[in-house]
Design an enzyme around this catalytic site. Structure first.
Site, PDB file in Angstrom:
ATOM      1  N   ARG A 189      -0.588  10.079  11.543  1.00  0.00           N
ATOM      2  CA  ARG A 189      -1.289   8.848  11.938  1.00  0.00           C
ATOM      3  C   ARG A 189      -2.516   9.216  12.777  1.00  0.00           C
ATOM      4  NH1 ARG A 189       1.262   3.665  12.850  1.00  0.00           N
ATOM      5  NH2 ARG A 189      -0.381   2.097  13.082  1.00  0.00           N
ATOM      6  N   ARG A 192      -1.070   9.386  16.893  1.00  0.00           N
ATOM      7  CA  ARG A 192      -0.272   8.187  17.164  1.00  0.00           C
ATOM      8  C   ARG A 192       0.203   8.139  18.609  1.00  0.00           C
ATOM      9  NH1 ARG A 192       4.123   7.248  13.429  1.00  0.00           N
ATOM     10  NH2 ARG A 192       5.015   5.932  15.023  1.00  0.00           N
ATOM     11  N   ARG A 194       6.808  -2.911  17.233  1.00  0.00           N
ATOM     12  CA  ARG A 194       7.456  -2.734  15.943  1.00  0.00           C
ATOM     13  C   ARG A 194       8.064  -4.081  15.551  1.00  0.00           C
ATOM     14  NH1 ARG A 194       9.144   1.964  13.718  1.00  0.00           N
ATOM     15  NH2 ARG A 194       9.165   3.046  15.720  1.00  0.00           N
ATOM     16  N   GLU A 204       0.833  -1.205   0.000  1.00  0.00           N
ATOM     17  CA  GLU A 204       0.000   0.000   0.000  1.00  0.00           C
ATOM     18  C   GLU A 204       0.864   1.250   0.000  1.00  0.00           C
ATOM     19  OE1 GLU A 204      -0.763   0.427   4.830  1.00  0.00           O
ATOM     20  OE2 GLU A 204      -2.045  -0.906   3.653  1.00  0.00           O
ATOM     21  N   LYS A 250       8.336  -0.970   5.955  1.00  0.00           N
ATOM     22  CA  LYS A 250       8.204   0.271   5.185  1.00  0.00           C
ATOM     23  C   LYS A 250       9.371   0.396   4.217  1.00  0.00           C
ATOM     24  CE  LYS A 250       9.951   2.874   9.194  1.00  0.00           C
ATOM     25  NZ  LYS A 250       9.646   3.945  10.175  1.00  0.00           N
ATOM     26  N   PHE A 259      -6.150   2.204   6.674  1.00  0.00           N
ATOM     27  CA  PHE A 259      -5.487   0.979   6.220  1.00  0.00           C
ATOM     28  C   PHE A 259      -5.738  -0.207   7.126  1.00  0.00           C
ATOM     29  CE2 PHE A 259      -2.156   3.638   8.306  1.00  0.00           C
ATOM     30  CZ  PHE A 259      -1.960   2.883   9.454  1.00  0.00           C
ATOM     31  N   LYS A 301       2.636   4.517   1.151  1.00  0.00           N
ATOM     32  CA  LYS A 301       3.057   5.087   2.429  1.00  0.00           C
ATOM     33  C   LYS A 301       2.930   6.603   2.336  1.00  0.00           C
ATOM     34  CE  LYS A 301       6.527   5.195   6.017  1.00  0.00           C
ATOM     35  NZ  LYS A 301       6.069   6.544   6.385  1.00  0.00           N
ATOM     36  N   GLU A 304      -4.271   7.320   8.233  1.00  0.00           N
ATOM     37  CA  GLU A 304      -3.499   8.554   8.109  1.00  0.00           C
ATOM     38  C   GLU A 304      -4.441   9.674   7.672  1.00  0.00           C
ATOM     39  OE1 GLU A 304       0.094   9.167   7.836  1.00  0.00           O
ATOM     40  OE2 GLU A 304       0.695   7.177   8.500  1.00  0.00           O
TER      41      GLU A 304
END
Length: 502
Positions: free
Chosen positions: A217, A232, A366, A210, A372, A295, A212, A261
């Site tokens: 966020r 975020r 993470r 997708e 990414k 997303f 970026k 986003e």
């Protein structure tokens, strides 16, 4: 519980790099903590004030420090009460009352307790009690599986609350916790990939690729007509983004939690600069309209989807918000993935995300399930200080000292310096803003408490014996500041070292 007991564990945790020893020390303290002290103890040992910011700056701290007490008498509950009172003060006379309360607290504290309180208030308490270590300690103290604690923390979003439930009600209490629409969960994070081919090779064919976006966020919660929107960092911004609230109310559901986003677009559909999007969240919000793009779907119409696969969550997202999805292709193959990356870059976006379709939503973590891919590699680093400029930059704080986050919770690790990429506007902003975070200074440099995150573009890293992390940056230049990120989200020294060409 006495404050000195917490100090002893804080020192033990800070003094060892052994994860096992950290967990042991923390769990032993939690196991004997009074029930009403647990939340406070966990917050403090995680480096946070249980009452949040209390409106006290460095000048006030220095002015109110008194001679230290000879013997420790302060209790956790007593210190928490005073800090809560300071935080609650407002209106006429509040400054004087805060100073009076702080003076009272320092007068009753020993020298080591004073240092601890100062570090706690200033946000400079870094002892290595990171979230992963603390969840293990909570599990050990409560005699429950670590996965149960971690799952509860994911839906509750706060370690102190998770610890209190664990120690009070054990595994049944933790397992009873559920996501609540209106209460934000910590966002799942992505790890950088060296290239699109590497990401595709690592995750295999069952992926979605997708765009970026270079946006902000957001996490959106809706229950009926009530909508709440968070950043975020889980800060609520509902009141400042009415156009997003209106868009969410139009979605095809009665309740939903979405991850996505938001960004401002130009008339031709290309994204406006990140700074213009972020300006909508500041005190001087502009009039640019923000657009929502989603997303992920974490909840819909009473069904929690955190443990569902990404493919199932995307099906739910398609049902409720088909017109607000980030452009993406499922199972595109190598050719399709490269075509989408080219389209994203041609449209003015940063790159692409590659995500495993089988992955659950790992809130706050993470991992390798989301990767990414950006053509220009950037690092989110911590500003440690800035040197006074010369020539046309005389009078401005210019050359930045940059550090990476210590994954063990210690102080940031110095990587190098740069003044490249600093515009006149950034120089003026730094010179005004940096003294607000000042730790100390000398003739040439203002040194900062770790509070500001800056995005730095680099051509790579190289081995260096000059800096404590034994690596430094190649051709570092400032891209932008990241007010949407906390220092806990900065890149670690391990991530920087992983960029070394071997």
């Amino acid at each position: 519980m006495l404050l000195t007991q917490v100090l002893a564990v804080s020192r033990t945790v800070a003094a060892t790099r052994s994860r096992r020893e950290k967990v042991r020390a923390l769990s032993e303290l939690l196991a004997v903590a009074d029930t009403h002290d647990v939340e406070t103890v966990v917050a403090w040992l995680s480096g946070e004030l249980s009452s949040g910011r209390i409106g006290v700056g460095w000048r006030t701290i220095e002015d109110t420090r008194t001679a230290a007490a000879a013997t420790p008498t302060l209790t956790v509950a007593g210190v928490a009460r005073i800090l809560d009172e300071i935080a609650a003060e407002s209106g006429p006379g509040s400054v004087a009352r805060r100073r009076e309360l702080l003076t009272e607290l320092f007068a009753a504290a020993t020298e080591s307790e004073q240092r601890f309180i100062v570090q706690l208030i200033s946000g400079d308490l870094r002892q290595g009690a990171l979230e992963g270590v603390m969840t293990e300690a909570i599990a050990a103290a409560a005699h429950v599986p670590h996965d149960v604690v971690r799952r509860a923390f994911m839906v509750v979003g706060r370690l102190p609350v998770t610890a209190a439930v664990a120690l009070r009600s054990g595994a049944p209490g933790l397992e009873a916790l559920r996501m609540e629409v209106g209460t934000p969960v910590r966002p799942m994070l992505a790890s950088p990939a060296k290239s699109l081919d590497d990401a595709m090779r690592e995750l295999g064919p069952d992926v979605t690729v997708e765009y970026k976006f270079d946006g902000a966020r957001i996490q959106v919660h809706r229950a009926g007509s009530e909508v709440r929107i968070f950043t975020r960092s889980l800060r609520e911004i509902t009141g400042s983004v009415p156009e997003l609230v209106s868009a969410v109310r139009e979605l095809r559901c009665s309740s939903v939690v979405l991850d996505g986003e938001t960004l401002a677009l130009r008339d031709d559909g290309r994204p406006r600069p990140f700074q213009e999007t972020m300006s909508r969240f500041g005190a001087d919000a502009g009039e640019l309209l923000l657009q929502p793009f989603f997303f992920d779907c974490l909840h819909v119409d009473g069904q929690d989807l955190l443990d569902s696969s990404l493919e199932e969550r995307l099906d739910a997202l398609e049902r409720v918000a088909p017109d607000n999805r980030i452009p993406a292709v499922i199972r595109p193959g190598e050719t399709g993935a490269h075509a989408l990356l080219a389209d994203a870059l041609d449209s003015g976006h940063e790159g692409v995300m590659v995500k495993s379709l089988t992955s659950p939503y790992a809130a706050g973590r993470r991992g390798s399930a989301w990767r990414k891919v950006k053509p220009v590699h950037t690092l989110d680093l911590i500003v440690l200080g800035a040197e006074w400029g010369y020539g046309r930059r005389t009078g401005y704080l210019s050359n930045l000292h940059l550090g990476a986050r210590d994954p063990h919770g210690g102080p940031p690790i110095m990587l190098g310096k740069t003044f490249k990429g600093l515009t006149d506007a950034l120089l003026e902003w730094q010179t005004t803003e940096f003294p607000r975070h000042e730790r100390t200074r000398d003739e040439h440099t203002v040194y900062l408490h770790p509070a500001l995150v800056v995005e730095i573009a680099v051509d790579g890293v190289q081995v260096s014996s000059r800096y404590p992390g034994e690596v430094t940056l190649r051709f570092a230049r400032v891209v932008r500041y990241r007010p949407d990120k906390s220092v806990e989200e900065a890149d670690t020294i391990d991530a920087v070292r992983a960029m070394l060409v071997r």
